[in-house]
Design an enzyme around this catalytic site. Structure first.
Site, PDB file in Angstrom:
ATOM      1  CG  HIS A 277      -2.102  -0.932   1.294  1.00  0.00           C
ATOM      2  ND1 HIS A 277      -3.239  -0.839   0.345  1.00  0.00           N
ATOM      3  CD2 HIS A 277      -2.102  -2.193   1.659  1.00  0.00           C
ATOM      4  CE1 HIS A 277      -4.025  -1.964   0.688  1.00  0.00           C
ATOM      5  NE2 HIS A 277      -3.217  -2.919   1.224  1.00  0.00           N
ATOM      6  CG  ASP A 340      -3.243  -3.985   5.121  1.00  0.00           C
ATOM      7  OD1 ASP A 340      -2.411  -3.089   5.240  1.00  0.00           O
ATOM      8  OD2 ASP A 340      -4.179  -3.459   4.160  1.00  0.00           O
ATOM      9  CD  GLU A 341      -5.627  -5.810   1.185  1.00  0.00           C
ATOM     10  OE1 GLU A 341      -6.563  -6.265   0.605  1.00  0.00           O
ATOM     11  OE2 GLU A 341      -5.526  -4.455   1.062  1.00  0.00           O
ATOM     12  CB  ALA A 342       2.637  -6.871   1.579  1.00  0.00           C
ATOM     13  CG  PHE A 343      -1.616  -9.542  -2.344  1.00  0.00           C
ATOM     14  CD1 PHE A 343      -1.789 -10.206  -1.129  1.00  0.00           C
ATOM     15  CD2 PHE A 343      -2.401  -8.768  -3.044  1.00  0.00           C
ATOM     16  CE1 PHE A 343      -3.180 -10.312  -0.506  1.00  0.00           C
ATOM     17  CE2 PHE A 343      -3.879  -8.565  -2.251  1.00  0.00           C
ATOM     18  CZ  PHE A 343      -4.115  -9.322  -1.121  1.00  0.00           C
TER      19      PHE A 343
END
Ligand code: TNX
Length: 572
Positions: A277, A340-343
């Protein structure tokens, strides 16, 4: 014959006036319970309510607010006076509680009697006055929020109203179930200026929420000035979802938010979302990108594509500088690091990065908070995970709890206030399902996650992500009436949990929100009282009891008179 009457009257008047008052009181005690507010009509539901029929109190023009000699308690007394003066038109002077007790006033007393804890209070309403007792100014402040709800809804008016300011008699003893009760505002996807944030703080305070989590950074914008990395705000702050010009808080703006919150016993929890993000960071400092090249600004709503390079030492300079500056501006104990969401970051690199950032937070003297994705990372003293999943079972999170983590619960399918109420809600997401008021209310933080004992639950938080939310009216439409549902889960003992009762108590808040100019959603599940016929209704407004699925683009009827936060209550 000499004229009769006037000459004799002075001697008889006090007795006659007393009789008249007693007769009015007796008549009121018969009438008030049917028509008026009952002592238990409070959101969040108090721990213990003992009504005393016939013991109502009427606030009169000569009432005095008395308070213990303590600067923070005095602030609460001034806030109460500022709350009551506009609608009542009464002067309500604030005096020292040590003065002899005049009848008919409100006393706010700091006293460490009983087991009220750091936020509890006791409220006694008798015909002779209102007495509040608490061990702390925070307890007095929460009592004032209760007192506010026990007065007629017109107390929310910012102009004088002809009203009988009656409070139902009896006693309330109250304290919170959980220490952490919060809401999150995403100021990164769309930027919200200081007045909007202050108004959200007012909304939190009404419902005894005590934490405001500010999601300050994301792909679409960086919202806080950082002296050591100035391009973060200057360049990274100049965009938002949809291509608007964004914005950011100066250090003074942020200080103002923090101070305003503190006066309302709300702790600000700043979030710097890492390592993902971070597109806005990379637009400003391309050297932190994995390929060393600054990407273009991002104004869409996808997630998971960006990250700061965890193998670059400069990244840790950036993190330490930013977190150091934010910690210096933030009096509260928490620093939220996202996670979050550090894909695109491999799990081992992600774990090493988060572990190192946890250590950097510890060096600032603060306690680390992260979204529950950080669960697999080794424990750091005191760390808090914020659960946003939609299942009731997550072994990684339960394991982190067994290693010492505490949890803030924001289950996506109950507490995500960016979810639509129903398919026809004009804004919001639906990936976690529809969240009507019943769904927001219908869960138990103490038992929600398998393998997580209630003792590990620090509290609850209602996040408001703002990909589709662009204005104050839209913020309020999503917060109200669901925010009070989450607030009740955070404050009230489980034994009070009862949907039918909550729904009825909540209904009484509609007129309060109308009077305060809050643009709430008239959820069809709630039996909102019909508005008085003489209230003029702007064209386009729904009829009472009809669900409103559009959001007013223009300020509501009362907003022109009360557009901003309750800054009248701010003392400097
Ligand atoms: C997931 S919840 C996100 C956010 C989005 C949100 C939209 C979480 C930690 N990450 O980036 O804004 O969903 O509902």
């Amino acid at each position: 014959m000499p004229a009769r009457g006037p000459v004799d009257l002075p001697a008889r008047e006090p007795a006659a006036a007393e009789l008249a008052r007693a007769a009015t009181r007796a008549a009121d005690s018969l009438l008030a319970p049917a028509a008026g507010i009952r002592l238990g009509d409070v959101v969040p539901a108090p721990e213990q309510v003992t009504p005393a029929l016939g013991a109502d109190f009427v606030l009169t023009p000569d009432a005095v607010i008395r308070v213990s000699a303590d600067a923070a308690a005095r602030t609460v007394a001034d806030q109460l006076a500022a709350l009551l003066r506009p609608a009542t038109g009464y002067p309500l002077p604030v005096a020292d509680a040590a003065r002899p007790e005049p009848a008919g006033g409100v006393a706010l007393v700091l006293a460490d009697s009983g087991d009220l804890g750091p936020e509890g209070y006791r409220l006694d309403v008798t015909p002779d006055g209102v007495r509040v007792e608490a061990a702390t100014p925070a307890g007095l402040f929460f009592a004032v929020q209760t007192l506010r709800q026990l007065l007629p809804a017109t107390v929310e008016s910012r102009t004088p109203v002809a009203e009988r300011w009656v409070l139902p008699g009896g006693s309330i003893t109250d304290r919170p179930r959980f220490a952490y009760r919060g809401a999150m505002l995403d100021v990164a996807r769309h930027f919200f200026g200081v007045p909007d944030v202050l108004r959200v703080i007012d909304h939190l305070a009404r419902y005894k929420l005590n934490h405001l989590h500010l999601h300050l950074t994301d792909d679409q914008g960086w919202r806080i000035a950082v002296d050591s990395w100035p391009r973060l705000a200057e360049v990274g702050g100049a965009t938002e979802v949809g291509g608007g010009t964004g914005g950011h808080y100066t250090r003074d703006d942020y200080r103002r938010i923090v101070a305003y919150a503190a006066e309302r016993h709300v702790t600000v929890v700043p979030e710097i979302d890492l390592p993902g993000h971070t597109n806005a960071v990379l637009t400003a400092y391309g050297e932190l990108a994995p390929d060393g090249v600054a990407p273009p600004p991002y104004t869409g709503t996808e997630v998971g594509f960006s990250y700061v390079d965890p193998t670059n030492e400069r990244t840790y300079d950036f993190v330490a500088d930013v977190l150091g500056e934010i910690a210096a501006l933030t009096p509260g104990p928490w620093l939220h690091i996202g996670g979050d969401e550090a894909f695109k970051v491999r799990p081992d690199a992600y774990a090493a990065f988060v572990e190192r950032v946890q250590r950097i937070v510890a060096q600032t003297g603060r306690t680390v908070v992260g979204w529950h994705q950080i669960a697999p990372v080794p424990h750091a003293e005191g760390r808090v995970l914020q659960w946003w999943g939609t299942k009731g079972d997550d072994p990684a999170t339960a394991d982190a709890v067994h290693r010492g983590a505490r949890l803030v619960l924001s289950p996506g399918n109950h507490a995500y206030l960016d979810m639509k109420y129903a398919p026809d809600t004009p804004i919001g997401h639906d990936w976690a399902g529809m969240i009507d008021v019943h769904r927001a209310y219908d869960w138990d933080p103490g038992t929600h996650l398998t393998g997580v004992p209630a003792a590990a639950v620090l509290g609850v938080e209602a996040p408001l992500w703002t990909e589709s939310i662009t204005s104050r009216a839209e913020v309020e439409f999503m917060l109200f009436p669901r925010l009070p549902a989450i607030a009740e889960l955070g404050w009230s003992p489980r034994s009070t949990h009862d949907w039918a009762g909550f729904r009825d108590r909540l209904a009484g808040h509609g007129p309060r929100w109308d009077a305060a100019g809050i643009a709430f959603h008239r959820a069809p599940e709630i039996p909102w009282p019909a508005e008085p016929a003489e209230v003029p209704r702007p064209t386009g407004q729904p009829t009472p009891g009809t669900p409103r699925t559009t959001i007013p683009a223009q300020p509501g009827p009362n907003e022109a008179t009360q557009p901003g936060p309750d800054e009248a209550a701010t003392l400097t």
